[in-house]
Design an enzyme around this catalytic site. Structure first.
Site, PDB file in Angstrom:
ATOM      1  CG  HIS A   1      -1.928  -0.991   1.390  1.00 47.21           C
ATOM      2  ND1 HIS A   1      -2.102  -1.736   2.529  1.00 47.21           N
ATOM      3  CD2 HIS A   1      -2.888  -1.401   0.518  1.00 47.21           C
ATOM      4  CE1 HIS A   1      -3.130  -2.566   2.371  1.00 47.21           C
ATOM      5  NE2 HIS A   1      -3.618  -2.384   1.151  1.00 47.21           N
TER       6      HIS A   1
ATOM      7  NE  ARG B   1      -3.076  -7.764  -4.097  1.00 42.63           N
ATOM      8  CZ  ARG B   1      -3.875  -8.085  -3.102  1.00 42.63           C
ATOM      9  NH1 ARG B   1      -3.387  -8.189  -1.888  1.00 42.63           N
ATOM     10  NH2 ARG B   1      -5.144  -8.325  -3.299  1.00 42.63           N
TER      11      ARG B   1
END
Ligand code: PNS
Length: 168
Positions: A17, A90
């Site tokens: 993050h 991702r």
């Protein structure tokens, strides 16, 4: 003023993050990290704790603000006067859900576009859920989360284990 919102659960914030926050903040004038106050989930950390951890680990980025929100992400964007939503991708497994979300958000609010950042390769397999699982079983999470976050996770797990041992 180019403003973006990066919404998420952040339970807790990971290095993946943080990498996205740093890269997105470099693209806009202001990046608002929106921590979803989601009553449906049982988080490890309260929304206030998640906000505080995020403020702590983003203190070095001057154009980042951290706020909590409830309801729709696009509503939060509107309140913040933000034209972009930031999300990380991702792997291909994220794609379908993220595409659906981006398209729904765009149909709800035409003034908001989603910007996708591909997660740095070394963080591509990290998720908050995996980090919590590794920590629960006593594994080393130091390469997944900032040190102060790792400490908070271990403390919380320790508190939970003590409560269980005391039958609370
Ligand atoms: O970190 P997460 O849990 O993957 O984040 C998901 C989040 C918070 C971005 C998403 O659940 C969300 O936007 N929730 C708010 C409600 C909403 O706007 N739903 C419509 C999107 S389809």
């Amino acid at each position: 003023m180019k403003r973006a919102v990066y919404p998420g659960s952040f339970d807790p914030v990971t290095l993946g993050h943080l990498d996205i926050i740093e890269r997105a903040a470099a693209l806009v004038d202001e990046l608002i990290v929106g921590v979803l106050n989601n009553n449906a989930k049982t988080p490890l950390f309260s929304v206030e704790e998640r906000v505080n951890m995020l403020r702590d680990v983003t203190a070095h980025i001057p154009n980042v603000r951290v706020e909590s929100f409830s309801g729709l992400s696009v509503e939060f964007c509107r309140k913040c006067d933000a034209s972009f939503l930031v999300r990380g991708l991702r792997a291909v497994t994220d794609f379908e859900y993220e595409l659906q979300m981006a398209q729904t958000n765009r149909s709800l609010e035409r003034g908001v576009d989603t910007l996708f950042f591909t997660t740095a390769l070394n963080y591509a397999y990290i998720s908050s859920t995996i980090v919590k699982e590794v920590a629960f079983y006593g594994g080393d999470i130091s390469r997944f989360v900032p040190p102060q976050v790792a400490e908070r996770i271990y403390d919380r797990i320790c508190q939970m284990n003590q409560k269980t041992a005391n039958g609370v």
